[in-house]
Design an enzyme around this catalytic site. Sequence first.
Site, PDB file in Angstrom:
ATOM      1  N   ASP A  16      -2.306   8.052  -9.523  1.00 14.71           N
ATOM      2  CA  ASP A  16      -1.816   8.277 -10.949  1.00 14.71           C
ATOM      3  C   ASP A  16      -0.267   8.246 -10.825  1.00 14.71           C
ATOM      4  OD1 ASP A  16      -0.649  10.429  -9.435  1.00 14.71           O
ATOM      5  OD2 ASP A  16      -2.278  11.900  -9.943  1.00 14.71           O
ATOM      6  N   CYS A  17       0.303   7.546  -9.971  1.00 13.40           N
ATOM      7  CA  CYS A  17       1.733   6.998 -10.012  1.00 13.40           C
ATOM      8  C   CYS A  17       2.133   5.819  -9.288  1.00 13.40           C
ATOM      9  CB  CYS A  17       2.990   7.958  -9.571  1.00 13.40           C
ATOM     10  SG  CYS A  17       2.747   8.337  -7.779  1.00 13.40           S
ATOM     11  N   CYS A  20       1.460   5.747  -5.521  1.00 11.55           N
ATOM     12  CA  CYS A  20       0.122   5.853  -5.076  1.00 11.55           C
ATOM     13  C   CYS A  20      -0.206   4.553  -4.824  1.00 11.55           C
ATOM     14  CB  CYS A  20      -0.658   6.687  -5.997  1.00 11.55           C
ATOM     15  SG  CYS A  20      -0.328   8.130  -6.399  1.00 11.55           S
ATOM     16  N   CYS A 391       9.069   7.707  -6.704  1.00 11.68           N
ATOM     17  CA  CYS A 391       7.999   7.666  -7.651  1.00 11.68           C
ATOM     18  C   CYS A 391       8.436   7.374  -9.110  1.00 11.68           C
ATOM     19  CB  CYS A 391       7.355   9.060  -7.660  1.00 11.68           C
ATOM     20  SG  CYS A 391       6.405   9.550  -5.968  1.00 11.68           S
ATOM     21  N   ASP A 433       4.035 -25.446 -33.852  1.00 12.95           N
ATOM     22  CA  ASP A 433       3.195 -26.707 -34.349  1.00 12.95           C
ATOM     23  C   ASP A 433       2.829 -26.453 -35.950  1.00 12.95           C
ATOM     24  OD1 ASP A 433       1.158 -28.635 -34.324  1.00 12.95           O
ATOM     25  OD2 ASP A 433      -0.293 -27.098 -34.557  1.00 12.95           O
ATOM     26  N   THR A 435       0.107 -28.076 -38.289  1.00 15.39           N
ATOM     27  CA  THR A 435      -1.194 -27.985 -38.681  1.00 15.39           C
ATOM     28  C   THR A 435      -1.898 -26.871 -37.827  1.00 15.39           C
ATOM     29  OG1 THR A 435      -1.098 -30.345 -38.938  1.00 15.39           O
ATOM     30  CG2 THR A 435      -3.427 -29.280 -39.276  1.00 15.39           C
TER      31      THR A 435
END
Length: 737
Positions: A16-17, A20, A391, A433, A435
Amino acid sequence: MTEAKDLQEWRVTGMDCGACAAKVRGAVEALPGVDAVEVTLMNERLRLRLDTATTSRESVEKAIRRLGYGVSAKGAAPEKPKGGFILPDGAFPGSEKSADEPDSPAQSMDTRPTDPSWYATPKGRYLIATGLLLAAAWMVELLIGGPVAHWAFVLTTVIAIAPVTKRAALMARARMPFTIEMLMSIAAIGALFVGAAEEAALVVFLFAVGEMLEGLAASRARGSIRALADLVPKTARLVVGDRIREVPADSLAIGQIVQARPGDRIPADGNIVSGSSGVDESPVTGESVPVLKEPGDAVFAGAINTEGELRIRVEKTAEDNTISRILHLVEEAESARAPVERFIDRFSRVYMPAVVGVALLAAIVPPLAFGAPWETWIYRGLALLLIGCPCALVISVPAAVAAGLSTGARHGLLMKGGAVIETAARTSLVAFDKTGTLTEGRPQITDLLPLNGAEAELLATAAAVETGSSHPLAQAILARAEAGGIAVPEATEGMAIPGRGARAKIDGEVWNVGAPRLATEAGVLSAADSATVRRLESAGKTVVCVFTPGRLLGLIALRDEPRADAAEAVSALKQMGISSVMLTGDNPVTARAIADGLGIEARAGLLPEDKVTAVRDLARDAHVMMVGDGINDAPALTTAHLGIAMGSGTHAALETADGALLRDRITDVVEQIRLARATMANIRQNVAIALGLKGVFLVTTLLGLTGLWIAVMADTGATVLVTMNALRLLRFKAEAQ
């Protein structure tokens, strides 16, 4: 002889970070026979190349589990992480999923139906247990006090820090001594030795709070991406003869017919075969106004049928529909790390050891050199240790990138990774571009001028040569022939002449349908015919010549109108300080007529290789974004600093490009650049928050103004702040910027 290494992939749960992800990467990189390690936080994926003769998959999985994370093979049930307090079997969401359940892009983003409540997670239980221990120690202090209270806080600290210390030891064994767990363990145990037992217990509790908040923030970030997978319904109403039966949406095959009732989500990408209705495509493209869809029109999986019944022929399987492609792109995009992210990653590897060194010096130099109190400076050194965890710094970039990618995907603005976001933010010139990009891409025939035959013969011959072509001009010719009921002869040996036209044999004779210069080179365009061509082109029309060697059958003039929002987009880019240029294979006169109406510079008469040369020339003095939609744009899209494909473009253009605009709106180019700039601004804010807080608390700690509990907030608090700041991008509205 080089080792044969296979690409292997796992899902790693419990991260979760950014730290980790770094721990997982470090653990597997230390194994022999492993390289090209790629750990992505938001979709919990580990991918690497592995020499299975040297290291087995089981060894890789064991190394990850030793760190306390869950690991499972791609497509298998996610494994509950073993870090912190362990959940009972079945408590981890998704653990009931069968290991042999098939994997798809939608499933791979997350197989979990819902997130658990915070208290049902390992970190939630750890927080509750630590909080109860701390509360009990405070009760002892209030009721008894003295040495008993002191030892209550010591006991609380020892019990609460035990799982953290265990994990720190595991990571040290994996050759990763500089982790937040190790720093927390040293700081808490050190605080006990200098008599700060109550503060040590509070620090461990605050660490648990920060870890919990990190987990919640990361879960919310993942949830914003996972929500895309919920757009496609799980079931579909399959039409079988006169009956309709409900089947799993992922079992639909190409060619089958499905029913979509009013209010239903469309279960697959396909074309309407009967019925007409307003279709709300906002879940896929972000377009808020329902679009009228009739037989022959294409619809997306996940779009909502708002009015009448529709029967839809399935054109894409579940793993290849628009939502799955978006999810796959978002999955892969996290791997394309921005240069600033790679720099932060390298910097953080130096930052932590450097701060640890400063903490050590702070603890021993003042007492040894100046006779300062040991307890005071050891305490300050311990506080500095907590400031050393990177962290917040490590998560500052990927959190913002993930939020930016998710927001873009919800609004039909696809970007293939952080590197693309960073490049888009630096755009100073956009090359379009013509077309199908600046124009609608659906030209209509305005003039049929037979010169050596009848009008019907001219149209029939041109349609025969263009049969099977997907070029917009060819489609206009074929549509006109069909509408007029023209009998089209059979053509053989058809081939495209890149940038010039097409050629085929009709009754053994070679016929060409192409640009006037092709007819000029063949020697069939007279001076009078050239004058007619110039007259038509001066009116902004594209002229094609239909001829066979020695005979010009006639001229066909077509006109493609600019998109309604093209001028607005060019004007908005100019206000942002970004210049624009149109690159087209069309003739200069026609190109100029379109360009003047849009207020844009034009370079005309370009073959595909000429567009590449033009982009290279522009890139010498500017940061170029190229926007196109056709096969002939693919080389230029690759050559530009950044290539963006229109969502209606060819498969080649979409695959080659760095991003795509699903809504086919030119103003989305502006929105994409604004989103990229907002994301980069968010990254700069995050880095400033992370480094700023640590810098401030480093100074105040050395001066004795702040202690251990403030130091832990400098780490976990900063991590939560940068993650929540990144999540602000989920509410980004480009039009309001």
